[in-house]
Design a protein around this motif. Structure first.
Motif, mmCIF file in Angstrom:
data_model
loop_
_atom_site.group_PDB
_atom_site.id
_atom_site.type_symbol
_atom_site.label_atom_id
_atom_site.label_comp_id
_atom_site.label_asym_id
_atom_site.label_seq_id
_atom_site.Cartn_x
_atom_site.Cartn_y
_atom_site.Cartn_z
ATOM 1 N N LYS A 14 0.849 -1.184 0.000
ATOM 2 C CA LYS A 14 0.000 0.000 0.000
ATOM 3 C C LYS A 14 0.887 1.237 0.000
ATOM 4 O O LYS A 14 2.037 1.194 0.430
ATOM 5 C CB LYS A 14 -0.901 0.015 1.240
ATOM 6 C CG LYS A 14 -2.001 -1.036 1.246
ATOM 7 C CD LYS A 14 -2.583 -1.228 2.634
ATOM 8 C CE LYS A 14 -3.033 0.080 3.264
ATOM 9 N NZ LYS A 14 -3.544 -0.126 4.634
ATOM 10 N N ASN A 15 0.342 2.352 -0.456
ATOM 11 C CA ASN A 15 1.072 3.618 -0.366
ATOM 12 C C ASN A 15 1.152 4.062 1.090
ATOM 13 O O ASN A 15 0.149 4.084 1.803
ATOM 14 C CB ASN A 15 0.369 4.706 -1.181
ATOM 15 C CG ASN A 15 0.574 4.540 -2.673
ATOM 16 O OD1 ASN A 15 1.473 3.824 -3.101
ATOM 17 N ND2 ASN A 15 -0.239 5.195 -3.473
ATOM 18 N N HIS A 16 2.364 4.399 1.523
ATOM 19 C CA HIS A 16 2.578 4.982 2.846
ATOM 20 C C HIS A 16 3.253 6.334 2.640
ATOM 21 O O HIS A 16 4.191 6.460 1.843
ATOM 22 C CB HIS A 16 3.449 4.078 3.712
ATOM 23 C CG HIS A 16 2.783 2.806 4.107
ATOM 24 N ND1 HIS A 16 2.131 2.630 5.301
ATOM 25 C CD2 HIS A 16 2.647 1.630 3.435
ATOM 26 C CE1 HIS A 16 1.638 1.407 5.371
ATOM 27 N NE2 HIS A 16 1.940 0.780 4.246
ATOM 28 N N TYR A 17 2.789 7.335 3.367
ATOM 29 C CA TYR A 17 3.258 8.705 3.161
ATOM 30 C C TYR A 17 3.845 9.295 4.444
ATOM 31 O O TYR A 17 3.373 9.012 5.551
ATOM 32 C CB TYR A 17 2.108 9.607 2.703
ATOM 33 C CG TYR A 17 1.578 9.287 1.320
ATOM 34 C CD1 TYR A 17 2.140 9.875 0.187
ATOM 35 C CD2 TYR A 17 0.504 8.422 1.159
ATOM 36 C CE1 TYR A 17 1.641 9.604 -1.087
ATOM 37 C CE2 TYR A 17 -0.001 8.142 -0.110
ATOM 38 C CZ TYR A 17 0.572 8.740 -1.225
ATOM 39 O OH TYR A 17 0.071 8.465 -2.473
ATOM 40 N N LEU A 18 4.855 10.136 4.241
ATOM 41 C CA LEU A 18 5.380 11.004 5.304
ATOM 42 C C LEU A 18 5.333 12.423 4.773
ATOM 43 O O LEU A 18 5.879 12.716 3.698
ATOM 44 C CB LEU A 18 6.819 10.629 5.653
ATOM 45 C CG LEU A 18 7.620 11.654 6.479
ATOM 46 C CD1 LEU A 18 7.019 11.825 7.874
ATOM 47 C CD2 LEU A 18 9.096 11.245 6.581
ATOM 48 N N HIS A 19 4.655 13.296 5.516
ATOM 49 C CA HIS A 19 4.673 14.714 5.134
ATOM 50 C C HIS A 19 5.349 15.516 6.232
ATOM 51 O O HIS A 19 4.949 15.481 7.391
ATOM 52 C CB HIS A 19 3.263 15.263 4.903
ATOM 53 C CG HIS A 19 3.306 16.685 4.419
ATOM 54 N ND1 HIS A 19 2.907 17.759 5.187
ATOM 55 C CD2 HIS A 19 3.771 17.216 3.250
ATOM 56 C CE1 HIS A 19 3.091 18.872 4.509
ATOM 57 N NE2 HIS A 19 3.611 18.579 3.335
ATOM 58 N N VAL A 20 6.415 16.234 5.839
ATOM 59 C CA VAL A 20 7.174 17.080 6.769
ATOM 60 C C VAL A 20 6.999 18.526 6.323
ATOM 61 O O VAL A 20 7.512 18.934 5.278
ATOM 62 C CB VAL A 20 8.669 16.714 6.776
ATOM 63 C CG1 VAL A 20 9.408 17.527 7.843
ATOM 64 C CG2 VAL A 20 8.863 15.222 7.002
ATOM 65 N N THR A 21 6.251 19.285 7.104
ATOM 66 C CA THR A 21 6.030 20.686 6.758
ATOM 67 C C THR A 21 7.159 21.564 7.283
ATOM 68 O O THR A 21 7.781 21.253 8.308
ATOM 69 C CB THR A 21 4.676 21.183 7.318
ATOM 70 O OG1 THR A 21 4.546 22.584 7.060
ATOM 71 C CG2 THR A 21 4.569 20.947 8.815
ATOM 72 N N THR A 22 7.415 22.654 6.574
ATOM 73 C CA THR A 22 8.457 23.597 7.005
ATOM 74 C C THR A 22 7.983 24.496 8.138
ATOM 75 O O THR A 22 8.772 25.266 8.680
ATOM 76 C CB THR A 22 8.917 24.475 5.825
ATOM 77 O OG1 THR A 22 7.789 25.163 5.285
ATOM 78 C CG2 THR A 22 9.556 23.628 4.744
ATOM 79 N N GLY A 23 6.686 24.397 8.487
ATOM 80 C CA GLY A 23 6.177 25.149 9.633
ATOM 81 C C GLY A 23 5.625 26.513 9.254
ATOM 82 O O GLY A 23 5.819 27.009 8.140
ATOM 83 N N VAL A 24 4.949 27.100 10.224
ATOM 84 C CA VAL A 24 4.333 28.421 10.022
ATOM 85 C C VAL A 24 5.184 29.517 10.654
ATOM 86 O O VAL A 24 5.409 30.574 10.065
ATOM 87 C CB VAL A 24 2.907 28.462 10.623
ATOM 88 C CG1 VAL A 24 2.257 29.812 10.345
ATOM 89 C CG2 VAL A 24 2.050 27.342 10.072
ATOM 90 N N GLY A 25 5.653 29.284 11.859
ATOM 91 C CA GLY A 25 6.396 30.311 12.584
ATOM 92 C C GLY A 25 7.895 30.185 12.401
ATOM 93 O O GLY A 25 8.380 29.556 11.458
ATOM 94 N N SER A 26 8.630 30.782 13.311
ATOM 95 C CA SER A 26 10.083 30.747 13.255
ATOM 96 C C SER A 26 10.629 30.833 14.673
ATOM 97 O O SER A 26 10.139 31.614 15.484
ATOM 98 C CB SER A 26 10.627 31.901 12.403
ATOM 99 O OG SER A 26 10.012 33.125 12.754
ATOM 100 N N MET A 27 11.616 30.013 14.960
ATOM 101 C CA MET A 27 12.179 29.949 16.306
ATOM 102 C C MET A 27 13.309 30.968 16.460
ATOM 103 O O MET A 27 14.304 30.916 15.720
ATOM 104 C CB MET A 27 12.709 28.548 16.591
ATOM 105 C CG MET A 27 13.230 28.359 18.005
ATOM 106 S SD MET A 27 14.073 26.787 18.227
ATOM 107 C CE MET A 27 15.601 27.085 17.349
ATOM 108 N N ASP A 28 13.164 31.908 17.381
ATOM 109 C CA ASP A 28 14.202 32.893 17.733
ATOM 110 C C ASP A 28 14.485 33.905 16.618
ATOM 111 O O ASP A 28 14.604 35.106 16.880
ATOM 112 C CB ASP A 28 15.511 32.206 18.131
ATOM 113 C CG ASP A 28 15.375 31.389 19.403
ATOM 114 O OD1 ASP A 28 14.463 31.683 20.206
ATOM 115 O OD2 ASP A 28 16.160 30.433 19.597
#
Length: 362
Positions: free
Chosen positions: A329-343
């Protein structure tokens, strides 16, 4: 004292030494400055790093947030200035750079900085397609992560997220937040996320490492006050979606065994695991999760960090990844770059993104 505070207090003296030498050699390019004045500048910068953090731990204020933002911008420029000095000095070993070129290179950093600040505060909506054989109907999941509510990005970012989701929610089913809703740079009060109560589709949240720094219970309380569903090593369902929140834990939350994770799987549904860090994808897929939703990396956030980011987290630094594992079966990983920013409130080479994952029948 939380980890983030200890890290800042420990690193600030080292950071000040680095600042001193970068500024010293920068001033030498433009005629030089007495070391005493450079030391005074560095001491002021050190206070700008520590003092706002200490005040923000008890009550967030506009003034301390402003100073924290200014220092965050300076941190980015310091990295760029270090690279600038390396380029100028290495080039100087082979050729004599005209003064005009040296000034123009510095001006380029300023222009890039203006763009990077603007880009960090502009939320972009993207769409990605995930194909499955066993869908009873198609779903649109709003995936976001790493909001980093704190001194650098305060209530305005929560309002911006609310507005952006409301602009697309007619076509979407639910929202999943993959950790680091809070940053740890300031206290989290119970009404800080209240704007998200005005989102008309369900919002699901599972903690990331930064959510522990201001106190996980404070983050949970603010989430529940905003009507957000909190999943910490537990499961919920939405129609044909089986969603498990796998906590990031410093030992504060008991973690599930592999057997307990296998018990969560429902073969007749699409099984989703919401896990802050993009690690363990193959193992979680083998257990039976069809989709892993993660964040944490910020995609590197800005150059030159982007160049190194792709070699971290098993090569899953940002984007959508697909594999057929065991059951074909298809298995997915989605890694988002995010909305905010740290520091550092700057993005160069990545976007502050909200991603609509469109689950469609193959």
């Amino acid at each position: 004292m939380d980890f983030r505070t200890r890290r800042v207090l420990f690193s600030t003296p080292l950071y000040m030494i680095f600042e001193f030498f970068v500024l010293k050699y920068l001033f030498l390019l433009y005629g030089g400055l007495d070391d005493l004045y450079t030391v005074i500048i560095v001491l002021i910068l050190g206070c700008m790093q520590i003092v706002p953090m200490l005040f923000e731990k008890t009550k967030s204020r506009k003034l301390t947030r402003f100073v924290a933002n200014i220092f965050g911008i300076w941190e980015w420029f310091l990295v760029m200035l270090f690279i600038y000095l390396l380029i100028v000095n290495i080039a100087g070993l082979f050729i004599t750079l005209p003064r005009t070129v040296i000034i123009m290179l510095l001006a380029m950093i300023m222009i890039i900085g203006i763009y990077a600040y603007y880009n960090a505060h502009r939320i972009v909506v993207k769409e990605k397609i995930l194909e499955f054989d066993n869908l009873d109907e198609e779903y649109n999941i709003v995936h976001l992560s790493d909001v980093h509510f704190g001194s650098i990005r305060h209530r305005q970012i929560i309002d911006d997220i609310k507005d952006k989701i409301n602009s697309i929610d007619d076509d979407c089913d639910l929202v999943i937040i993959s950790g680091d809703l809070a940053d740890g740079s300031c206290i989290v009060e119970e009404d800080d996320f209240i704007a998200l109560k005005n989102v008309d589709i369900p919002i699901i949240f599972t903690s990331g490492n930064h959510d522990y720094y201001p106190g996980l219970e404070s983050v949970h309380k603010a989430c529940r006050n905003a009507g957000i569903i909190v999943l910490e090593n537990n499961v919920t369902t939405y129609k044909n979606l089986n969603i498990y929140g796998l906590s990031f834990s410093f030992g504060d939350i008991p973690m599930p065994t592999e057997a307990q994770l296998r018990d969560v799987i429902q073969e007749d549904k699409i099984n989703i695991v919401n896990y802050h860090i993009p690690n363990g994808w193959k193992k979680l897929s083998d257990i039976g999760f069809d989709i892993q939703l993660s964040g944490h990396t910020h995609g590197g956030q800005f150059y030159p960090v982007l160049f190194f980011g792709k070699y971290m987290y098993e090569g899953h630094n940002m984007g959508l990844f697909k594999e057929r594992i065991n059951d074909m079966k298809n298995h997915y990983l989605h890694v988002t770059t995010g909305v905010g920013s740290m520091d550092i409130p700057m993005r160069w080479g990545t976007n502050s993104e909200i991603v609509v994952l469109k689950l469609v029948k193959k």
